[in-house]
Design a protein around this motif. Structure first.
Motif, PDB file in Angstrom:
ATOM      1  N   PRO A  54      -9.615 -17.749  27.137  1.00  0.00           N
ATOM      2  CA  PRO A  54     -10.855 -17.690  27.922  1.00  0.00           C
ATOM      3  C   PRO A  54     -12.043 -18.270  27.160  1.00  0.00           C
ATOM      4  N   GLN A  55     -12.913 -18.932  27.900  1.00  0.00           N
ATOM      5  CA  GLN A  55     -14.087 -19.532  27.284  1.00  0.00           C
ATOM      6  C   GLN A  55     -14.910 -18.485  26.545  1.00  0.00           C
ATOM      7  N   GLY A  56     -15.288 -18.814  25.323  1.00  0.00           N
ATOM      8  CA  GLY A  56     -16.102 -17.918  24.526  1.00  0.00           C
ATOM      9  C   GLY A  56     -15.327 -16.896  23.727  1.00  0.00           C
ATOM     10  N   ALA A  57     -13.998 -16.818  23.951  1.00  0.00           N
ATOM     11  CA  ALA A  57     -13.172 -15.845  23.238  1.00  0.00           C
ATOM     12  C   ALA A  57     -12.626 -16.456  21.961  1.00  0.00           C
ATOM     13  N   ASP A  58     -12.433 -15.623  20.949  1.00  0.00           N
ATOM     14  CA  ASP A  58     -11.806 -16.046  19.700  1.00  0.00           C
ATOM     15  C   ASP A  58     -10.299 -15.961  19.846  1.00  0.00           C
ATOM     16  N   ARG A  59      -9.616 -17.074  19.562  1.00  0.00           N
ATOM     17  CA  ARG A  59      -8.162 -17.127  19.760  1.00  0.00           C
ATOM     18  C   ARG A  59      -7.442 -16.018  19.016  1.00  0.00           C
ATOM     19  N   ALA A  60      -7.789 -15.812  17.748  1.00  0.00           N
ATOM     20  CA  ALA A  60      -7.098 -14.795  16.952  1.00  0.00           C
ATOM     21  C   ALA A  60      -7.345 -13.400  17.507  1.00  0.00           C
ATOM     22  N   ALA A  61      -8.545 -13.163  18.026  1.00  0.00           N
ATOM     23  CA  ALA A  61      -8.891 -11.833  18.504  1.00  0.00           C
ATOM     24  C   ALA A  61      -8.162 -11.461  19.788  1.00  0.00           C
ATOM     25  N   VAL A  62      -7.843 -12.458  20.613  1.00  0.00           N
ATOM     26  CA  VAL A  62      -7.215 -12.151  21.905  1.00  0.00           C
ATOM     27  C   VAL A  62      -5.717 -12.439  21.913  1.00  0.00           C
ATOM     28  N   ARG A  63      -5.180 -12.898  20.783  1.00  0.00           N
ATOM     29  CA  ARG A  63      -3.773 -13.317  20.780  1.00  0.00           C
ATOM     30  C   ARG A  63      -2.837 -12.197  21.211  1.00  0.00           C
ATOM     31  N   ASP A  64      -2.951 -11.019  20.625  1.00  0.00           N
ATOM     32  CA  ASP A  64      -2.015  -9.944  20.955  1.00  0.00           C
ATOM     33  C   ASP A  64      -2.112  -9.557  22.430  1.00  0.00           C
ATOM     34  N   GLU A  65      -3.339  -9.493  22.947  1.00  0.00           N
ATOM     35  CA  GLU A  65      -3.503  -9.134  24.350  1.00  0.00           C
ATOM     36  C   GLU A  65      -2.898 -10.189  25.258  1.00  0.00           C
ATOM     37  N   MET A  66      -3.090 -11.471  24.911  1.00  0.00           N
ATOM     38  CA  MET A  66      -2.526 -12.531  25.736  1.00  0.00           C
ATOM     39  C   MET A  66      -1.004 -12.550  25.659  1.00  0.00           C
TER      40      MET A  66
END
Length: 280
Positions: free
Chosen positions: A113-125
């Motif tokens: 998602p725009q504005g999201a940090d890839r590492a921060a959202v990886r587990d959720e995605m």
């Protein structure tokens, strides 16, 4: 060894023609017996099915809807908070697939998602994608449909998400193992696989048993296989034959000029190997 079967991706080929029905007619006139469509949802499925039948084309692949393109979405399968939209889109894709007689649907994971940090959202995605894939596999099994997943190349699809996995495994192959459904397979886009990892000979030999669909384009320009670039397509086509690939090879590339003139590479292949018999 049977010759390969090619399908025209009419979302990419014949860009000079304004509509999907016109592009389907052009594909049939160019000698194709199969076609695929990225997003057919701007046309009534009955109109597309009628055109395909008139020109003798089998529809072999469509994508799930992309989501909100104006917001940069390119698929929703792994996007947190968009699970309901993904499942609604899946239902729409099933309606189209059944109307078109199309047995395969590419489940698009989407972008970070725009504005999201890839590492921060990886587990959720990761979690969202697995849940959506299990749901999709169950839905598609009811209609005897197959689903595909494709790891996108970040160099060409900025922000494209791919699942976390041990370094020794191709991410999408690891996802297949986790989902464990026979109607979920890999989509091997040779253009993306070359950019991401190279080692095409080894990867084709290792992962082809998991592959339900192949797509081709030259690297780096994404032109037709006969255009200048990194890839030796006569070698790759022979390798696919030698490894016993029975699925379709989708022509998902940007023609560098006139689409029909640019199909000289395919006519040369047909002249050398012949065309598959109907139903082969």
């Amino acid at each position: 060894m049977a010759p390969l079967r090619f399908s025209a991706n009419v979302s990419w080929l014949f860009p000079e023609l304004p509509s999907l029905p016109a592009r389907l007619r052009a594909a049939g006139s160019s000698g194709f017996e199969a076609a695929e469509v990225g997003w057919p949802y701007g046309e009534p499925p009955e109109a597309l099915a009628r055109t395909a039948q008139e020109v003798g084309l089998q529809l072999v692949l469509i994508n799930t809807p992309p989501g909100d393109r104006e917001k940069g979405e390119m698929g929703l399968g792994a996007v947190p908070g968009r699970q309901a939209a993904f499942r609604d889109g899946l239902e729409q894709a099933v309606v189209y697939a059944k109307a078109l007689g199309c047995p395969r649907i590419h489940l698009m994971a989407g972008r970070v998602p725009q504005g999201a940090d890839r590492a921060a959202v990886r587990d959720e995605m990761d979690t969202v994608f697995l849940e959506n894939l299990r749901h999709a596999a169950g839905v598609l099994a009811q209609g005897e449909l197959y689903s595909r997943i494709l790891p996108g190349a970040r160099r060409t699809l900025w922000g494209c998400w791919s699942p976390s996995t041990p370094a020794s495994r191709t991410p999408a192959a690891a996802i297949l193992e986790k989902v464990g459904r026979p109607n979920l397979q890999l989509q091997m886009d040779i253009f993306h696989w070359q950019i991401m990892d190279g080692n095409l000979t080894g990867n084709i030999r290792e992962f082809l048993p998991l592959v339900g669909h192949v797509q081709v384009a030259q690297v780096p320009g994404r032109g037709e296989p006969g255009s200048p670039g990194e890839l030796n397509f006569p070698y790759l086509f022979q390798l696919l034959e030698d490894e016993g690939y029975k699925g379709f090879v989708g022509c998902e590339y940007q023609p560098r000029g006139d689409t029909v003139e640019g199909l000289s590479w395919l006519r040369s292949y047909w002249d050398k190997r012949g065309r598959p018999q109907s139903g082969q």
